[in-house]
Each structure stands twice: as structure tokens, then as C-alpha cells.
Design an enzyme around this catalytic site. Structure first.
Site, short mmCIF file in Angstrom:
data_model
loop_
_atom_site.label_atom_id
_atom_site.label_comp_id
_atom_site.label_asym_id
_atom_site.label_seq_id
_atom_site.Cartn_x
_atom_site.Cartn_y
_atom_site.Cartn_z
N PHE A 1 1.93 8.64 -1.61
CA PHE A 1 1.13 7.41 -1.56
C PHE A 1 -0.17 7.76 -2.13
CE2 PHE A 1 4.42 7.28 2.19
CZ PHE A 1 5.41 6.64 1.40
N TRP B 1 0.82 -1.24 0.12
CA TRP B 1 0.02 -0.07 0.03
C TRP B 1 0.73 1.27 -0.08
CZ3 TRP B 1 -0.56 4.27 3.31
CH2 TRP B 1 -1.62 5.07 3.12
N HIS B 2 1.83 1.29 0.62
CA HIS B 2 2.85 2.32 0.98
C HIS B 2 3.54 2.63 -0.48
CE1 HIS B 2 2.18 2.06 5.28
NE2 HIS B 2 2.69 3.38 5.50
N GLY B 3 3.74 1.72 -1.22
CA GLY B 3 4.44 2.05 -2.59
C GLY B 3 4.60 0.66 -3.45
#
Length: 461
Positions: free
Chosen positions: A461, A314-316
Site C-alpha cells: 500500500f 486507498w488500500h489498493g
């Protein structure tokens, strides 16, 4: 548009608040102001934001009105959110991964990532699930729902505000001088965290992570990692506190997002204190539906591993973020196997140092540009490739950075209660703390006017 910019502080925010307080159409001013705020940085993606609002609004009504096929409508709505997120954020990453694994020759799309898409798609998913579960009534007004989706204080980088948390305030909000001033004080704290601490420590952190690793001694590498550890905390905590403060100024109660996570005595406790709106989102909408810890140890370990694998992704869209998530998931599993009990019996300073060291090592994956850079920095931390005379730490840490580092570390690790972003609409006195807050904003403005540009880390993000 950044909260910590001259344009926002002295042009957008005063003009917006004047219209918001003087005109009777609060939601209209809020929606138009939020769209203008988003359009300042990403005008071409305003239709995407409105499309996301329309899809989730329609799916929410369909779930509420057609309970017999509610699960179908839920699947379609959640699928639409995930498809949008997957295309913009992961299409290129997946194409590269398949090409590297299978030599498939798939064209790699070069897609610009819309600001805040990870946040507003997760908002939409939580809204649909809450409507399906009956935790909140579907919003009958598209106008009000679009206002919620576009709400500018939390639109770009959170916290992830669930609709049910502010559903009552979408129609009627309490606006008072006390709440306005309390919100301004929280905003000033967040601005100082971002501008005076995070921005200052970002400069040595960037230089040391970008240095020739053959020239870094182990102490210098650890110092660079400490600078980044504090930078990312004060950067994101500062943004969250500014968002929470702005929410109070507009009559909203946003959830707290940080609770001094570096004072945690275990990785489990760290995730109870770090990015609370995200960790609780994964807990409520993924971990618990998967069975949580109710189906035996092996299933619990699997659930933890999967949740944090997805949390990292989710963060990257990069393998470094995936490994960061795996790192935290693995330590959560080890603590669940029995390490947590040992840490609870240790003296608090020892347990806290152990946890902070694990979190700092995890930040190497998060900060490094790629896998090779991460592995090289781990080598420098271990002293395996460093030249003590090559890049001395004194070249990066002057008096200002040293004082900032000491103050930032002290404020981050002391377990003195909840972070300043915890909602507190009523202050002890109407004017309590206002002079200090005004002085803090003035100091930050001077720093911004003479300093270097440094965007919020979580904007990507």
C-alpha cells in the site's frame, strides 16, 4: 528491509542505535539511516521521497508566509501530493477501467509502486492542512522536515504520524534507559505478533484461498477465512507495535494504531479500534470537512459512503478493495440508521460475534485476487460448491497452526483494554519484562532463520 528480518534485527538496528546514541547529531544519523533503510528495498525511489519532502516543505512555508494566498498554496500542495499518488498507484487501474467501459484503447502504463507512497503522501497532506488551519507552525528547516518525512520506523507501513504529533520532538527528544527498554518491550511484542502468529497462520490462509474452490467445504472455507482474519490483524498490528516501539527507542511518541478491534460490538466501534491513524485521518481531513453528521441524515450517509469508498481505494487500485470499502461504508450507514442501538442492547458476546462475522466477510474482498475469486470464495463459505471430502481442513491445520489459531483468536477477541502499542514511555520497573522480551526476540529469530519468507501485507500500500 523488513523489521522481521535477520538483516534488520542483527545488523541494521544495532548498528543504527549505536551511532544514534553515541553521536551528538541525532537528526543527521536518523535521516541518513532512514534513507539507507528505504534504499535497501527501493533505491530508485529515494529521490521521489526527497522530492515529496521538498514539495511539502516549500508549500508549508508558502502557506505560513503568504496567508492572503494560503488557500491557493494549500490547493497546489495537496494537488501535488494527490497527483503523485494517482500516477504511481492508480494510473494503470484508471486506464484499464476506461478501456473496459468505453473500449478506448488507452495504453496501460506498467508502473512500479514505490514502497509506502500511500503513507508519506497522506503525511504531506495532513501537514499542509494543519499549517493552513494554524494547528502547527510550518517547519523552517528543510533538514528537520526531511528527517520527519523519512523517519524509518513509520515510513513504509505507518502508523500515519502527523507532523503536529511529533513537532516538539523533532528538535529535542527525551532519551533514557527507561524509555529505551519500554520501547524494546513494545517492539518485542510486535515482532512476536508478526513472526509467531501472523507468519504461522499465513501458510494455511494462503493455501486455502489458493485452493480449488470446488474442493472446499463450507467449514474449511470458514477456517481459511479465520486464519486470514487473524493473519492480517497480527501482521499489521505487529508492524505498528514494532514501529511504536522503535519510536520510543528513538525518543518519539507515535500514536497507537490498534485497540483490539475484534472485540468491537459494531462496525462503527471496529473502525474506532482498527488502523486508528488512518480512520482518524479520514475523519479529520475528509469526513468532518464534508460536513460530518452536522447536515442531516442523508448528507451523513453520503459522507460515510464516500469516505469508505476512498478508504477502500486507498488500500489498493482494484475493484475488490473498492467493494471492501463499500461493504464497510454500507454497514456504517445501516448502523447509523438504527442498528447500532440494537447492537448496544444485545449481550456483548452476541454483538461481538455479529460484528466479527461482518468484518470477516469483508476480508474476502480484501484478500481475493479479483472479483471472480471473491465471489467463488463466498460460494464456498455458503457451501454451494464445496466437496466435503475434497480438501479437508485437517490437511492445513496441524498442531502448531491449531495452537496458534486458538491463542491468536483468544488474544484478539478478549476486551481486556488497550493494545500493547499504546505509548507507555515509563515502565513500572527499569528491567521489568526484559528477560521475556529478549526470549521472545530470540524465539522469533530462530523462527525466521528456519522459516519461510513472508513480507508485511501492508507493504503493497
Amino acid at each position: 528491509m523488513l523489521f522481521s528480518s535477520i538483516v534488520f534485527l542483527f545488523f541494521f538496528l544495532p548498528s543504527f542505535l549505536a551511532l544514534y546514541y553515541l553521536l551528538p547529531w541525532k537528526n543527521a544519523v536518523l535521516l541518513l539511516g532512514s534513507l539507507a533503510f528505504y534504499a535497501w528495498g527501493e533505491p530508485r525511489f529515494v529521490p521521489l521521497l526527497l522530492l515529496s519532502a521538498a514539495i511539502n516543505y516549500g508549500a508549508g512555508l508558502a502557506i505560513a508566509r503568504d496567508r492572503a494566498r494560503g488557500k491557493t498554496w494549500l490547493a497546489l500542495g495537496v494537488g501535488a501530493n494527490l497527483l503523485m499518488l494517482a500516477w504511481f498507484k492508480y494510473a494503470g487501474f484508471l486506464a484499464e477501467a476506461i478501456n473496459n467501459a468505453l473500449a478506448a484503447g488507452i495504453p496501460v502504463p506498467h508502473i512500479t509502486l514505490p514502497l509506502g507512497i500511500s503513507f508519506f503522501t497522506f503525511q504531506g497532506i495532513s501537514y499542509l492542512i494543519d499549517v493552513y488551519r494554524g494547528d502547527v507552525a510550518a517547519q523552517p528547516s528543510l533538514f528537520k522536515f526531511a528527517t520527519y518525512k523519512a523517519l524509518f520506523p513509520q515510513l513504509i507501513a505507518g502508523p500515519i504520524v502527523r507532523y503536529r504529533q511529533i513537532a516538539g520532538e523533532m528538535g529535542e527528544r527525551v532519551l533514557s534507559n527507561e524509555r529505551l527498554l519500554a520501547g524494546f518491550r513494545i517492539f518485542a511484542i510486535g515482532l512476536a505478533q508478526k513472526v509467531l502468529i501472523a507468519n504461522t497462520l499465513a501458510m494455511p490462509a494462503d493455501r486455502l484461498f489458493g485452493a480449488n474452490l470446488d474442493e472446499l467445504s463450507a467449514p474449511t472455507a470458514w477456517l481459511g477465512l479465520l486464519c486470514y482474519t487473524l493473519q492480517i490483524y497480527y501482521d499489521f498490528c505487529g508492524y505498528s507495535n514494532m514501529a511504536i516501539g522503535l519510536g520510543h527507542m528513538l525518543g518519539f511518541s507515535f500514536p497507537p494504531n490498534f485497540d483490539r478491534p475484534y472485540s468491537a460490538r459494531s462496525v462503527t466501534e471496529f473502525w474506532q479500534r482498527w488502523h486508528i491513524s488512518l480512520s482518524s485521518w479520514f475523519r479529520d481531513y475528509l469526513y468532518i470537512p464534508l460536513g460530518g453528521n452536522r447536515r442531516g441524515p442523508l448528507r451523513t450517509y453520503f459522507n460515510l459512503g464516500l469516505v469508505f469508498l476512498l478508504c477502500g481505494l486507498w488500500h489498493g487500485a482494484a475493484w475488490t478493495f473498492v467493494l471492501w470499502g463499500v461493504w464497510h461504508g454500507a454497514w456504517l450507514i445501516v448502523e447509523r440508521m438504527g442498528l447500532r442501538g440494537l447492537l448496544d442492547r444485545l449481550p456483548r458476546p452476541l454483538a461481538q460475534c455479529w460484528t466479527l462475522a461482518l468484518v470477516m466477510l469483508g476480508w474476502v474482498w480484501f484478500r481475493a485476487s479479483d472479483l471472480d475469486a471473491a465471489l467463488g470464495y463466498f460460494g464456498a463459505l455458503a457451501g454451494g460448491a464445496g466437496n466435503p471430502a475434497g480438501h479437508p481442513w485437517q490437511a492445513e491445520i496441524g498442531a502448531l497452526e491449531g495452537v496458534t489459531l486458538a491463542i491468536g483468536l483468544l488474544l484478539a477477541i478478549l476486551p481486556t483494554g488497550r493494545a500493547p502499542g499504546v505509548p507507555a514511555p515509563r515502565a513500572p520497573g527499569r528491567w521489568a519484562g526484559l528477560p521475556l522480551a529478549l526470549a521472545s526476540v530470540a524465539l522469533c529469530a530462530c523462527s525466521l532463520a528456519s522459516g519461510t519468507y513472508n513480507p508485511f501485507l501492508y507493504y503493497r500500500f
